[in-house]
Design a protein around this motif. Structure first.
Motif, PDB file in Angstrom:
ATOM      1  N   SER A  54       0.851  -1.192   0.000  1.00 45.59           N
ATOM      2  CA  SER A  54       0.000   0.000   0.000  1.00 45.59           C
ATOM      3  C   SER A  54       0.890   1.246   0.000  1.00 45.59           C
ATOM      4  CB  SER A  54      -0.966  -0.013   1.186  1.00 45.59           C
ATOM      5  OG  SER A  54      -0.384   0.587   2.314  1.00 45.59           O
ATOM      6  N   THR A  93       1.546   3.663   2.019  1.00 40.95           N
ATOM      7  CA  THR A  93       2.356   4.001   3.192  1.00 40.95           C
ATOM      8  C   THR A  93       3.710   3.296   3.150  1.00 40.95           C
ATOM      9  OG1 THR A  93       0.312   4.274   4.427  1.00 40.95           O
ATOM     10  CG2 THR A  93       2.339   4.088   5.721  1.00 40.95           C
ATOM     11  N   THR A 107      -5.519  14.171   1.925  1.00 33.39           N
ATOM     12  CA  THR A 107      -6.796  13.474   1.779  1.00 33.39           C
ATOM     13  C   THR A 107      -7.700  13.589   3.014  1.00 33.39           C
ATOM     14  OG1 THR A 107      -5.392  11.922   0.591  1.00 33.39           O
ATOM     15  CG2 THR A 107      -7.705  11.357   0.758  1.00 33.39           C
ATOM     16  N   ASP A 131       3.806  12.974  -2.455  1.00 35.58           N
ATOM     17  CA  ASP A 131       2.814  11.905  -2.357  1.00 35.58           C
ATOM     18  C   ASP A 131       1.606  12.415  -3.128  1.00 35.58           C
ATOM     19  OD1 ASP A 131       0.554  10.513  -1.653  1.00 35.58           O
ATOM     20  OD2 ASP A 131       0.897  10.551   0.504  1.00 35.58           O
ATOM     21  N   ILE A 178      -0.826  10.444  -4.210  1.00 41.38           N
ATOM     22  CA  ILE A 178      -1.729   9.291  -4.225  1.00 41.38           C
ATOM     23  C   ILE A 178      -3.178   9.684  -4.485  1.00 41.38           C
ATOM     24  CG2 ILE A 178      -2.681   7.414  -2.790  1.00 41.38           C
ATOM     25  CD1 ILE A 178       0.094   7.024  -1.611  1.00 41.38           C
ATOM     26  N   GLN A 209      -5.293   1.995  -5.829  1.00 41.28           N
ATOM     27  CA  GLN A 209      -6.723   2.042  -5.446  1.00 41.28           C
ATOM     28  C   GLN A 209      -7.349   3.425  -5.437  1.00 41.28           C
ATOM     29  OE1 GLN A 209      -4.329   2.034  -3.253  1.00 41.28           O
ATOM     30  NE2 GLN A 209      -4.953   2.603  -1.194  1.00 41.28           N
ATOM     31  N   LYS A 210      -6.571   4.463  -5.781  1.00 44.83           N
ATOM     32  CA  LYS A 210      -7.158   5.812  -5.771  1.00 44.83           C
ATOM     33  C   LYS A 210      -7.538   6.213  -7.206  1.00 44.83           C
ATOM     34  CE  LYS A 210      -6.523   6.362  -1.239  1.00 44.83           C
ATOM     35  NZ  LYS A 210      -5.564   7.012  -0.356  1.00 44.83           N
TER      36      LYS A 210
HETATM   37  C1  LIG Z   1      -4.548   6.731   0.542  1.00 49.12           C
HETATM   38  C2  LIG Z   1      -3.364   7.566   0.792  1.00 49.12           C
HETATM   39  C3  LIG Z   1      -2.139   6.995   1.186  1.00 49.12           C
HETATM   40  C4  LIG Z   1      -1.920   5.515   1.335  1.00 49.12           C
HETATM   41  O1  LIG Z   1      -2.521   4.951   2.414  1.00 49.12           O
HETATM   42  P1  LIG Z   1      -2.488   3.352   2.528  1.00 49.12           P
HETATM   43  O2  LIG Z   1      -3.477   3.077   3.631  1.00 49.12           O
HETATM   44  O3  LIG Z   1      -1.123   2.954   2.872  1.00 49.12           O
HETATM   45  O4  LIG Z   1      -2.946   2.829   1.224  1.00 49.12           O
HETATM   46  C5  LIG Z   1      -1.065   7.836   1.344  1.00 49.12           C
HETATM   47  N1  LIG Z   1      -1.157   9.155   1.156  1.00 49.12           N
HETATM   48  C6  LIG Z   1      -2.313   9.741   0.784  1.00 49.12           C
HETATM   49  C7  LIG Z   1      -2.338  11.231   0.565  1.00 49.12           C
HETATM   50  C8  LIG Z   1      -3.453   8.970   0.598  1.00 49.12           C
HETATM   51  O5  LIG Z   1      -4.602   9.538   0.212  1.00 49.12           O
END
Ligand SMILES: *Cc1c(COP(=O)(O)O)cnc(C)c1O
Length: 365
Positions: A60, A62, A136, A161, A163, A186-187
């Protein structure tokens, strides 16, 4: 059932169908070709034309944030982190955990990041800026031009980041001089969770080359960079997510390319925001990503509204962790949802707000 969650998101039908087809074993030339083709297209979408500069992990986001700290921050680096919510805070925790030298700009809820926050850090010897371009937790989208100019002025590397902003807002590594970008399956890509990517600028690749071995062997960037030149990874990749990616890249192309995808997300976000305002709902004033809209409530418990929406109508929206759990609800605009779905969501959201309010009134009496 409908997912208006930020990731995993509502999947496209063709993504779901990918898993019903055959797939080849991964230590083969056929699979390597798929990987090379997908990564080269993904690099283009990121605005990075540096060859062999994109690697991916069975992990994931992180994990890749942490791997970036391990692989790219040396003992002589001084890192500045934009900490405007839980994801900014996560970068701080990871830098702390790995004993790196860092400072953070801590934003309060509802506080817009501006030039004045950066001023105290000009010409102070900082070497890298870490930012979750779209925080987020709150939905705030930071000003990439302001951050990019700050890094250029101070000769700092820019680590993003992206994501939850990639494929929702415009993003271009070359244009903004971004040295490292982290994204996840997944985003904005709207795939199953389990795959995360890192894209590097030329000078970041050169820096990594001269870094000592990272704390974790599994996340050694150099090993992945070596393997990716032949379309492979040191360890077993999420093969099925790679097939989903191949399908999604084709779908994006078929829909009219990157701009068409961005336009559709924007259209959904703007429609949702316009209708939400007409309904008297409150949207915070700071700059927002098109990926999601936060709604602020002070007269009804947002968390209970979310539970009711889920239990009664099978519609999922995001709660908000931490101090804002009872006040903020987040609705995403990425994923396979339409304008009609938004109308349906808003109709039911209004009913749920009404029901929770009435229940609260009855409890008071
Ligand atoms: C979703 C997200 C992550 C990753 O989170 P995981 O739970 O590890 O998938 C990292 N940074 C941002 C800004 C996110 O929106």
């Amino acid at each position: 059932m409908k997912l208006f969650t930020i990731g995993p998101v509502e999947l496209y039908q063709s993504t779901k169908e990918v898993r019903m087809h055959d797939f080849v074993y991964f230590r083969t030339d056929e699979f390597s070709e798929i990987v090379k083709d997908c990564l080269s297209k993904l690099s283009n979408l990121l605005g990075n034309n540096e060859p062999n500069s994109l690697i991916y992990f069975a992990a994931s986001g992180t994990a890749v944030m942490e791997a970036t700290v391990e692989n790219c921050v040396s003992d002589s680096d001084k890192v500045l982190v934009i900490n405007g919510g839980t994801f900014g805070h996560r970068f701080c925790e990871l830098l702390e955990y790995h004993n790196k030298n860092y400072s953070s700009i801590d934003l309060k809820w509802n506080e817009t990041l501006t030039q004045k926050h950066l001023e105290p850090f000009e010409n102070k010897g900082y070497t890298m800026l870490f930012v979750n371009l779209h925080e987020t937790q709150t939905g705030q989208l930071y000003d990439i031009k302001m951050l990019s100019d700050f890094c250029k002025r101070n000769n700092m590397m820019l680590v993003v980041d992206a994501i939850s902003t990639f494929l929702a807002d415009e993003y271009d590594m070359k244009k903004w001089g971004i040295d490292l970008t982290i994204i996840s399956s997944q985003k904005g890509l709207c795939l199953s969770p389990g795959m995360s990517f890192v894209s590097f600028s030329k000078r970041m690749l050169e820096k990594i080359e001269n870094m000592p071995l990272p704390a974790s062997k599994y996340f050694d960037f150099k090993d992945y960079l070596k393997n990716i030149t032949r379309g492979q990874t040191p360890y077993t990749p999420p093969v099925l997510v790679m097939y989903e990616l191949k399908d999604m890249l084709k779908l994006i192309e078929k829909e009219g390319g990157l701009n068409a995808r961005l336009d559709f997300v924007k259209e959904k976000a703007e429609y949702f925001r316009k209708r939400a305002k007409e309904l008297g709902l409150t949207i915070p004033n700071y700059p927002l990503s098109y990926a999601l809209t936060p709604l602020y409530f002070d007269d009804v418990n947002a968390y209970e509204v979310i539970q009711l929406l889920k239990n009664k109508y099978r519609i999922f929206v995001n709660p908000c962790g931490g101090d804002l759990a009872n006040n903020l609800l987040r609705v995403t605009h990425i994923g396979n949802t339409t304008i009609d779905d938004i109308d349906d969501l808003l109709d039911k959201l209004v009913l749920c707000i009404y029901e929770v309010k009435n229940k609260e009134l009855t409890n008071v009496k």
